[in-house]
Write an enzyme that holds these catalytic residues in place. Structure first.
Site, short mmCIF file in Angstrom:
data_model
loop_
_atom_site.label_atom_id
_atom_site.label_comp_id
_atom_site.label_asym_id
_atom_site.label_seq_id
_atom_site.Cartn_x
_atom_site.Cartn_y
_atom_site.Cartn_z
N LYS A 195 0.86 -1.41 0.03
CA LYS A 195 -0.02 -0.09 -0.03
C LYS A 195 0.93 1.14 0.03
O LYS A 195 1.48 1.51 0.87
CB LYS A 195 -0.98 0.07 1.25
CG LYS A 195 -2.15 1.20 1.04
CD LYS A 195 -2.65 1.68 2.38
CE LYS A 195 -1.97 2.79 2.83
NZ LYS A 195 -1.98 3.99 2.20
N GLY A 247 6.90 4.80 8.23
CA GLY A 247 6.11 6.01 8.06
C GLY A 247 6.45 6.57 9.68
O GLY A 247 7.33 6.65 10.36
N SER A 248 5.34 7.26 10.24
CA SER A 248 5.40 7.95 11.56
C SER A 248 5.37 6.98 12.68
O SER A 248 4.78 5.88 12.70
CB SER A 248 4.12 9.11 11.68
OG SER A 248 2.75 8.20 11.66
N THR A 249 5.96 7.29 13.59
CA THR A 249 5.90 6.77 14.98
C THR A 249 4.37 6.50 15.49
O THR A 249 4.09 5.18 16.01
CB THR A 249 6.93 7.28 16.04
OG1 THR A 249 8.25 7.19 15.66
CG2 THR A 249 6.94 6.62 17.42
N GLU A 250 3.45 7.34 15.21
CA GLU A 250 2.16 7.35 15.79
C GLU A 250 1.64 6.21 15.22
O GLU A 250 0.99 5.44 15.66
CB GLU A 250 1.62 8.57 15.29
CG GLU A 250 0.25 8.87 15.67
CD GLU A 250 -0.35 10.33 15.05
OE1 GLU A 250 0.63 11.03 14.51
OE2 GLU A 250 -1.38 10.40 15.21
N GLY A 252 3.07 3.72 13.35
CA GLY A 252 3.84 2.75 14.02
C GLY A 252 3.42 1.61 15.22
O GLY A 252 3.10 0.49 15.27
N GLU A 269 10.01 1.01 10.46
CA GLU A 269 11.12 2.25 10.21
C GLU A 269 10.34 3.41 10.38
O GLU A 269 9.47 4.01 9.66
CB GLU A 269 11.50 1.96 8.55
CG GLU A 269 12.95 2.50 8.67
CD GLU A 269 12.93 3.94 8.02
OE1 GLU A 269 12.84 4.99 8.85
OE2 GLU A 269 12.63 4.11 6.75
N CYS A 303 13.35 10.66 7.04
CA CYS A 303 13.25 10.18 8.33
C CYS A 303 14.59 10.50 8.97
O CYS A 303 14.68 10.50 10.23
CB CYS A 303 12.84 8.56 8.55
SG CYS A 303 13.67 7.75 7.23
N GLU A 400 9.36 15.61 15.43
CA GLU A 400 10.01 15.55 13.82
C GLU A 400 9.17 16.58 13.27
O GLU A 400 7.82 16.47 13.15
CB GLU A 400 9.71 13.98 13.36
CG GLU A 400 10.14 13.81 12.16
CD GLU A 400 9.97 12.54 11.84
OE1 GLU A 400 8.95 11.90 11.91
OE2 GLU A 400 11.11 11.85 11.23
P1 NAP Z 1 1.89 8.20 8.12
O1 NAP Z 1 0.30 8.56 8.40
O2 NAP Z 1 2.69 7.35 9.12
O3 NAP Z 1 1.57 7.38 6.68
C1 NAP Z 1 2.54 6.19 6.53
C2 NAP Z 1 1.95 5.16 5.73
O4 NAP Z 1 0.90 4.48 6.75
C3 NAP Z 1 0.77 5.67 4.59
O5 NAP Z 1 0.81 4.68 3.51
C4 NAP Z 1 -0.50 5.73 5.43
O6 NAP Z 1 -1.54 5.93 4.50
C5 NAP Z 1 -0.47 4.65 6.14
N1 NAP Z 1 -1.34 4.56 7.27
C6 NAP Z 1 -2.05 5.62 7.86
N2 NAP Z 1 -2.66 5.45 8.84
C7 NAP Z 1 -2.50 3.93 9.10
C8 NAP Z 1 -2.97 3.14 9.98
N3 NAP Z 1 -3.86 3.30 11.02
N4 NAP Z 1 -2.66 1.64 9.81
C9 NAP Z 1 -1.99 1.35 8.83
N5 NAP Z 1 -1.48 2.34 7.83
C10 NAP Z 1 -1.90 3.39 8.18
O7 NAP Z 1 2.58 9.37 7.73
P2 NAP Z 1 1.79 10.75 7.49
O8 NAP Z 1 0.46 10.94 7.97
O9 NAP Z 1 1.73 10.85 5.69
O10 NAP Z 1 2.92 11.79 7.78
C11 NAP Z 1 3.01 12.37 9.14
C12 NAP Z 1 4.43 12.51 9.78
O11 NAP Z 1 4.99 11.01 9.67
C13 NAP Z 1 5.20 13.11 9.09
O12 NAP Z 1 5.15 14.74 9.16
C14 NAP Z 1 6.65 12.53 9.51
O13 NAP Z 1 6.85 13.39 10.92
C15 NAP Z 1 6.24 11.21 9.70
N6 NAP Z 1 6.81 10.48 8.38
C16 NAP Z 1 7.64 9.73 8.58
C17 NAP Z 1 8.22 9.12 7.47
C18 NAP Z 1 9.52 8.36 7.47
O14 NAP Z 1 10.06 7.87 6.57
N7 NAP Z 1 9.80 7.43 8.58
C19 NAP Z 1 7.53 9.01 6.25
C20 NAP Z 1 6.42 9.77 6.20
C21 NAP Z 1 5.91 10.42 7.17
P3 NAP Z 1 -2.16 7.27 3.83
O15 NAP Z 1 -1.00 8.10 3.48
O16 NAP Z 1 -3.04 6.69 2.54
O17 NAP Z 1 -2.94 7.61 5.03
#
Ligand code: NAP
Ligand code: MG
Length: 498
Positions: A195, A247-250, A252, A269, A303, A400
């Site tokens: 996804k 993605g985000s720690t939240e 995660g 990660e 990240c 972050e």
């Molecule tokens: P995110 O919500 O963690 O999104 C990452 C992935 O997880 C996306 O494919 C997202 O789908 C999916 N996702 C969202 N909610 C989910 C759930 N409950 N269960 C399973 N998968 C889920 O990141 P974001 O909201 O786009 O960004 C927020 C913050 O996260 C950023 O500002 C940054 O601080 C951090 N971030 C970190 C990384 C990294 O490489 N470590 C990458 C991106 C963001 P959708 O996008 O389709 O909702």
């Protein structure tokens, strides 16, 4: 649909791709979402809509998991020899390379990143990673194990693919993150439900077409575009054996909770707040551009971004001037302009988040050395920003930001223990860089830093063979190198009484 100026910059093949009806890849077929729903994809350089994409939901995830299960248990995939599997993964690298220009422009359009970076970094890294991981297919071995019980024994361990894996990736390196995930899983013989992030689904869809072109059997890779609810359905699915997330720690944390149902394996990660530590003896002609690119590359949406900069007070002013000069050199513009060095942030949401942090930094007393504002009046551009007079009580130092914003802090200490303590003072532990000419200091400090990657006189450095991942709340598991193969295999011990 509005034909934006950005789309006008695309090659004919890029325009043809964008104009298609974008569907889900399930069992080798491109299908609409069962709900019939679609969602819009936007160009972050101007906010215009560029495509409509199928919005997969839980029912589509069910179908994709069933297809991945069939492909894992039966059909040509599990019968393929390691050499054949490895060659196919390698071939996907070749197919990607043959389409590199188109993939780079789609990435620049969808994510906003400079097309020059996508072409020089994202796409070639993805190709090399596929080739590197393809090479492991023939080298996934076990051991023969000496048994101590009485009798004649023959005992050995084997590594088997973990099964059906769900892979959820973010928007900062959309294609590269997808390849990071699929390459080792395919090399190990797993099948996949992938996804991409809703903000940037386009190159993952194109990757699906290229996977078909490379000859992977139906159901080996299934691609579900959609929002976080599709990701949640994957993470909770009882027939998924492993979930891998970046993605985000939240989110995660939510993945871990969702995975608890069937205790699927989890690798994560997550975020970071990585320090860059500059010693007074550092070669500033290396440290200035190096720490600048450590935070400004990909508009800080990395990240591993070097977002906390610790600089010895003797060189603090020089570093601030140097960083400001570096920032001024970076041309801001749409990703598709080959001259662009800083593109827009990925989305309005991310723009609001980053500008909110700039505001919070100001309110809490940070000094803006350079940047600090929106650039232009359309799209999601933020100036490369250096904040000084920051301290660990500030939100901008602890959280972050995921934008082109670095918090600079002077130090006047020689004690490596205390320097490390400051650098480690965050819940994250993804990466750190050390800038010095003193090799002894560099390696002593490297030991003390709680980070999965420590870089010396370089930042944001990755290699296909170098383990990558987080300490503390930056994640579980290591990608790249053989460690990535371990994430996608299970070890079985076999003992025979002869
Ligand atoms: P995110 O919500 O963690 O999104 C990452 C992935 O997880 C996306 O494919 C997202 O789908 C999916 N996702 C969202 N909610 C989910 C759930 N409950 N269960 C399973 N998968 C889920 O990141 P974001 O909201 O786009 O960004 C927020 C913050 O996260 C950023 O500002 C940054 O601080 C951090 N971030 C970190 C990384 C990294 O490489 N470590 C990458 C991106 C963001 P959708 O996008 O389709 O909702
Ligand atoms: Mg989110």
């Amino acid at each position: 649909m509005d034909i934006s100026t950005s789309i006008g910059r695309l090659s004919q093949s890029g325009r043809d791709f964008i104009a298609r009806r974008h569907k889900l890849l399930i069992d080798g077929q491109w299908v609409d979402a069962k709900s019939g729903k679609t969602f819009a994809v936007f160009d972050p350089s101007n906010g215009q809509q560029i495509a409509q994409v199928a919005e997969g939901g839980a029912q589509d995830v069910d179908a994709a998991v069933a297809a991945a299960r069939r492909a894992f248990e039966a059909g040509p995939w599990p019968k393929m020899s390691p050499v054949e599997r490895g060659k196919m993964v390698w071939r996907l690298g070749d197919v990607l390379e043959a389409n590199a220009d188109q993939l780079a422009e789609l990435e620049a359009l969808d994510n906003g990143k400079p097309v020059t970076d996508a072409r020089a970094i994202d796409i070639p890294f993805g190709c090399e990673l596929l080739r590197y991981m393809g090479g492991w297919s023939t080298k996934i071995t076990g051991q023969s194990i000496p048994i101590s019980a009485p009798g004649d024994w023959h005992a050995y361990s084997i590594r088997e693919p973990v099964g059906v894996v769900g892979q959820i990736v973010p928007w900062n390196f959309p294609l590269l993150m997808a390849v990071w995930k699929i390459a080792p899983a395919l090399a190990a013989g797993c099948t996949i439900v992938l996804k991409p992030a809703e903000q940037t689904p386009l190159t993952a869809i194109r990757l699906g077409e290229l996977i078909q072109q490379a000859g992977f059997p139906p159901g080996v890779v299934n691609i579900i575009t959609g929002d976080g609810s599709a990701g949640a359905a994957i993470a909770a699915h009882p027939d998924v054996d492993k979930v891998a997330f970046t993605g985000s720690t939240e989110v995660g944390r939510l993945i871990v909770q969702a995975a608890a149902g069937n205790l699927k394996k989890v690798s994560l990660e997550l975020g970071g707040k990585s320090p860059a530590i500059v010693f007074p003896d550092a070669d500033l002609s290396v440290a200035i551009p190096g720490t600048a690119s450590g935070i400004f590359f990909n508009m800080g949406q990395c990240c591993t971004a070097g977002s906390r900069l610790f600089v010895h007070e003797r060189i603090f002013d020089k570093m601030m001037t140097g960083l400001s000069d570096e920032a001024a050199k970076l041309k801001i513009g749409p990703g598709l302009d080959p001259e662009t060095r800083i593109g827009p942030l990925v989305s309005d949401e991310q723009f609001q988040r980053v500008t909110g942090y700039l505001e919070s930094g100001r309110q809490q007393g940070a000094e803006v050395v350079t940047g600090g504002k929106r650039h232009g009046n359309e799209g999601y551009f933020v100036e490369p920003t250096v904040l000084a007079k920051t301290n660990p009580t500030m939100k901008v130092v602890q959280e972050e930001i995921f934008g082109p914003v670095v918090c600079a802090m002077p130090y006047n200490d020689d004690d490596l223990e205390r320097i490390a303590k400051q650098a480690n003072q965050t819940e994250y532990g993804l990466a750190a860089s050390i800038w010095t000419r003193d090799i002894g200091i560099a390696h002593k400090l490297a030991k003390k830093l709680k980070a999965g990657s420590v870089w010396i006189n370089v930042h944001n450095f990755n290699d296909v063979a170098l383990p990558f991942g987080g300490f503390k709340q930056s994640g579980w598991g290591r990608e790249m190198g053989y460690e990535a193969i371990e994430l996608y295999t299970e070890t079985k011990g076999v003992a025979a009484l002869l």
